[in-house]
Design a protein around this motif. Structure first.
Motif, PDB file in Angstrom:
ATOM      1  N   GLY A 139       0.788  -1.227   0.000  1.00  0.00           N
ATOM      2  CA  GLY A 139       0.000   0.000   0.000  1.00  0.00           C
ATOM      3  C   GLY A 139       0.818   1.275   0.000  1.00  0.00           C
ATOM      4  O   GLY A 139       0.309   2.336   0.365  1.00  0.00           O
ATOM      5  N   ILE A 140       2.069   1.188  -0.426  1.00  0.00           N
ATOM      6  CA  ILE A 140       2.959   2.356  -0.435  1.00  0.00           C
ATOM      7  C   ILE A 140       3.437   2.605  -1.862  1.00  0.00           C
ATOM      8  O   ILE A 140       3.932   1.690  -2.527  1.00  0.00           O
ATOM      9  CB  ILE A 140       4.171   2.135   0.482  1.00  0.00           C
ATOM     10  CG1 ILE A 140       3.714   1.818   1.913  1.00  0.00           C
ATOM     11  CG2 ILE A 140       5.098   3.354   0.479  1.00  0.00           C
ATOM     12  CD1 ILE A 140       4.820   1.297   2.817  1.00  0.00           C
ATOM     13  N   GLU A 141       3.302   3.828  -2.327  1.00  0.00           N
ATOM     14  CA  GLU A 141       3.777   4.211  -3.651  1.00  0.00           C
ATOM     15  C   GLU A 141       5.170   4.828  -3.543  1.00  0.00           C
ATOM     16  O   GLU A 141       5.456   5.566  -2.588  1.00  0.00           O
ATOM     17  CB  GLU A 141       2.830   5.211  -4.302  1.00  0.00           C
ATOM     18  CG  GLU A 141       1.518   4.611  -4.785  1.00  0.00           C
ATOM     19  CD  GLU A 141       1.744   3.614  -5.908  1.00  0.00           C
ATOM     20  OE1 GLU A 141       2.602   3.873  -6.787  1.00  0.00           O
ATOM     21  OE2 GLU A 141       1.057   2.571  -5.913  1.00  0.00           O
ATOM     22  N   PRO A 142       6.062   4.552  -4.507  1.00  0.00           N
ATOM     23  CA  PRO A 142       7.405   5.156  -4.462  1.00  0.00           C
ATOM     24  C   PRO A 142       7.385   6.669  -4.331  1.00  0.00           C
ATOM     25  O   PRO A 142       8.258   7.243  -3.669  1.00  0.00           O
ATOM     26  CB  PRO A 142       8.022   4.702  -5.787  1.00  0.00           C
ATOM     27  CG  PRO A 142       7.328   3.415  -6.103  1.00  0.00           C
ATOM     28  CD  PRO A 142       5.927   3.595  -5.624  1.00  0.00           C
ATOM     29  N   ALA A 143       6.396   7.328  -4.928  1.00  0.00           N
ATOM     30  CA  ALA A 143       6.327   8.792  -4.865  1.00  0.00           C
ATOM     31  C   ALA A 143       6.026   9.300  -3.459  1.00  0.00           C
ATOM     32  O   ALA A 143       6.209  10.494  -3.178  1.00  0.00           O
ATOM     33  CB  ALA A 143       5.271   9.308  -5.845  1.00  0.00           C
ATOM     34  N   GLN A 144       5.570   8.417  -2.563  1.00  0.00           N
ATOM     35  CA  GLN A 144       5.277   8.828  -1.189  1.00  0.00           C
ATOM     36  C   GLN A 144       6.521   8.864  -0.303  1.00  0.00           C
ATOM     37  O   GLN A 144       6.474   9.427   0.791  1.00  0.00           O
ATOM     38  CB  GLN A 144       4.260   7.871  -0.562  1.00  0.00           C
ATOM     39  CG  GLN A 144       2.878   7.922  -1.183  1.00  0.00           C
ATOM     40  CD  GLN A 144       1.951   6.908  -0.541  1.00  0.00           C
ATOM     41  OE1 GLN A 144       2.051   5.713  -0.785  1.00  0.00           O
ATOM     42  NE2 GLN A 144       1.059   7.393   0.300  1.00  0.00           N
ATOM     43  N   ILE A 145       7.618   8.268  -0.761  1.00  0.00           N
ATOM     44  CA  ILE A 145       8.829   8.209   0.056  1.00  0.00           C
ATOM     45  C   ILE A 145       9.477   9.583   0.138  1.00  0.00           C
ATOM     46  O   ILE A 145       9.743  10.227  -0.877  1.00  0.00           O
ATOM     47  CB  ILE A 145       9.826   7.184  -0.522  1.00  0.00           C
ATOM     48  CG1 ILE A 145       9.192   5.787  -0.572  1.00  0.00           C
ATOM     49  CG2 ILE A 145      11.121   7.166   0.283  1.00  0.00           C
ATOM     50  CD1 ILE A 145       8.807   5.223   0.773  1.00  0.00           C
ATOM     51  N   ASP A 146       9.753  10.030   1.376  1.00  0.00           N
ATOM     52  CA  ASP A 146      10.374  11.345   1.587  1.00  0.00           C
ATOM     53  C   ASP A 146      11.896  11.268   1.626  1.00  0.00           C
ATOM     54  O   ASP A 146      12.578  12.164   1.139  1.00  0.00           O
ATOM     55  CB  ASP A 146       9.877  11.943   2.911  1.00  0.00           C
ATOM     56  CG  ASP A 146       8.386  12.213   2.892  1.00  0.00           C
ATOM     57  OD1 ASP A 146       7.958  13.077   2.104  1.00  0.00           O
ATOM     58  OD2 ASP A 146       7.654  11.564   3.654  1.00  0.00           O
ATOM     59  N   ILE A 147      12.426  10.192   2.240  1.00  0.00           N
ATOM     60  CA  ILE A 147      13.875  10.039   2.390  1.00  0.00           C
ATOM     61  C   ILE A 147      14.229   8.581   2.132  1.00  0.00           C
ATOM     62  O   ILE A 147      13.557   7.672   2.626  1.00  0.00           O
ATOM     63  CB  ILE A 147      14.354  10.437   3.802  1.00  0.00           C
ATOM     64  CG1 ILE A 147      14.101  11.928   4.061  1.00  0.00           C
ATOM     65  CG2 ILE A 147      15.844  10.110   3.995  1.00  0.00           C
ATOM     66  CD1 ILE A 147      14.377  12.350   5.495  1.00  0.00           C
ATOM     67  N   VAL A 148      15.285   8.367   1.349  1.00  0.00           N
ATOM     68  CA  VAL A 148      15.885   7.037   1.223  1.00  0.00           C
ATOM     69  C   VAL A 148      17.201   7.080   2.005  1.00  0.00           C
ATOM     70  O   VAL A 148      18.127   7.799   1.627  1.00  0.00           O
ATOM     71  CB  VAL A 148      16.143   6.642  -0.237  1.00  0.00           C
ATOM     72  CG1 VAL A 148      16.786   5.255  -0.297  1.00  0.00           C
ATOM     73  CG2 VAL A 148      14.854   6.666  -1.044  1.00  0.00           C
ATOM     74  N   ALA A 149      17.264   6.340   3.098  1.00  0.00           N
ATOM     75  CA  ALA A 149      18.477   6.271   3.918  1.00  0.00           C
ATOM     76  C   ALA A 149      19.287   5.057   3.467  1.00  0.00           C
ATOM     77  O   ALA A 149      18.806   3.923   3.551  1.00  0.00           O
ATOM     78  CB  ALA A 149      18.131   6.165   5.396  1.00  0.00           C
ATOM     79  N   VAL A 150      20.481   5.295   2.973  1.00  0.00           N
ATOM     80  CA  VAL A 150      21.316   4.243   2.397  1.00  0.00           C
ATOM     81  C   VAL A 150      22.416   3.880   3.390  1.00  0.00           C
ATOM     82  O   VAL A 150      23.228   4.733   3.761  1.00  0.00           O
ATOM     83  CB  VAL A 150      21.921   4.704   1.057  1.00  0.00           C
ATOM     84  CG1 VAL A 150      22.799   3.612   0.452  1.00  0.00           C
ATOM     85  CG2 VAL A 150      20.819   5.092   0.069  1.00  0.00           C
TER      86      VAL A 150
END
Length: 333
Positions: A139-150
């Motif tokens: 239920g999560i769209e990639p466009a909803q992600i605010d931060i990608v922590a690598v």
């Protein structure tokens, strides 16, 4: 003789049943085809006030144990695998990607292999690259992600930042990564040493450079967002970090590649892993952080441990043991 109403109904019921009872049995036929498809893989739990979802990017086969752990004595390696009911002819890791909903932001930790590098994105086989489909299944769209922590810039952690055409998979996200890893893994001068280095550098460049205008530097003991603190654990790469996630008196350590295998590297934390930049430093970081997690009794979410990678580390002899969390937990301490 007069039959009671109940007896008459009973006889009638028997009469109705008789034709079915007398009918010859019909053989069962397995007409449905085999599906040969993995179920969507996501798992949701709580960390205090935060909602956490683990997304699978698929299994990551490493090949023969001696290839991944070149310094391990073969007999002892076989014993550890056998004692844990694991095959001795091949090692398979998971890829457990965490999505954290703090109530204000959605943070994704690492990205899996992705599709950005064409055939090279399948260097570990066809079972990887499932992050986006499982993200959507949860239920999560990639466009909803605010931060990608690598946690670090290896292929199975950052190659999912862009798609096969080079477009950003997470169009609205910033990328949090250590400056050391960002510089090292996007520098052509570092295409030396092990055979995997050139393609790892190319993949990191393609994926990380697409977000150059939106990089958040990760620093030791500093928050990425409220409730998420970076902890330097160098050695696997020069800038490898784990992330401590704390809310409501609970803490989970998202451990990246601190330890790749739940049996091998917990029982023998000093053993070398083939993809370590500095094996000795990696072993020191691993020993320090495992001791801290076991002492503090914090939960651990491991990127490569058996699905969904959630549990605790307990001291066992001169090493550690992995204690998976029950799958029905609603929160972890």
């Amino acid at each position: 003789m007069t039959l009671s109403r109940r007896a008459g109904l009973g006889l009638a019921a028997m009469g109705l049943a008789a034709p079915f009872m007398a009918a010859p049995s019909m053989p069962a036929r397995a007409a449905a085809p085999f599906r040969n498809q993995a179920a969507p893989a996501w798992y949701r739990f709580r960390i205090g006030e935060f909602e956490a979802t683990v997304i699978s990017d698929g299994a990551l086969p490493l090949g023969k144990p001696g290839d991944g752990f070149p310094g391990a004595p073969p007999a002892e390696m076989n014993r550890i695998l056998t004692d844990n009911f694991l095959p001795t002819d091949g090692v398979v890791l998971e890829q457990n990607i965490l999505v954290l909903n703090t109530g204000r932001q959605l943070i994704l930790f690492d990205t899996g292999m992705g599709e950005s590098m064409g055939n090279d994105s399948r260097m570990f086989g066809p079972t990887t690259g499932r992050m986006v489909q499982n993200l959507r299944a949860a239920g999560i769209e990639p466009a909803q992600i605010d931060i990608v922590a690598v946690t670090h810039a290896h292929c199975d952690h950052c190659w999912g930042l862009v798609d096969a055409s080079g477009a950003r998979v997470f169009p609205n996200a910033q990328v949090a990564i250590s400056e050391l890893d960002l510089r090292f893994w996007t520098d052509d001068a570092n295409k030396r040493g092990p055979a995997f280095m050139p393609i790892f550098i190319e993949g990191a460049k393609r994926n990380l450079n697409a977000y150059r205008d939106r990089i958040i530097p990760v620093r030791d003991e500093q928050p990425v967002v409220p409730g998420v603190t970076a902890l330097a654990t160098p050695g696997h790469t020069i800038g490898h970090h784990v992330f401590a996630i704390s809310s409501g008196g609970r803490t989970v350590i998202n451990s990246g590649d601190l330890a790749h295998h739940h049996a091998i590297m917990l029982r023998r934390p000093a053993w070398e892993f083939a993809f370590d930049s500095d094996p000795a430093q990696s072993a020191r970081s691993r020993a320090r952080m495992l001791d801290r997690v076991a002492t503090d009794r914090h939960a651990l979410l491991s990127y490569h441990f058996p699905w969904p990678g959630l549990g605790h580390v307990a001291r066992q002899g001169d090493g550690y043991a992995w204690v998976p969390a029950p799958m029905n937990v609603t929160g972890l301490g």
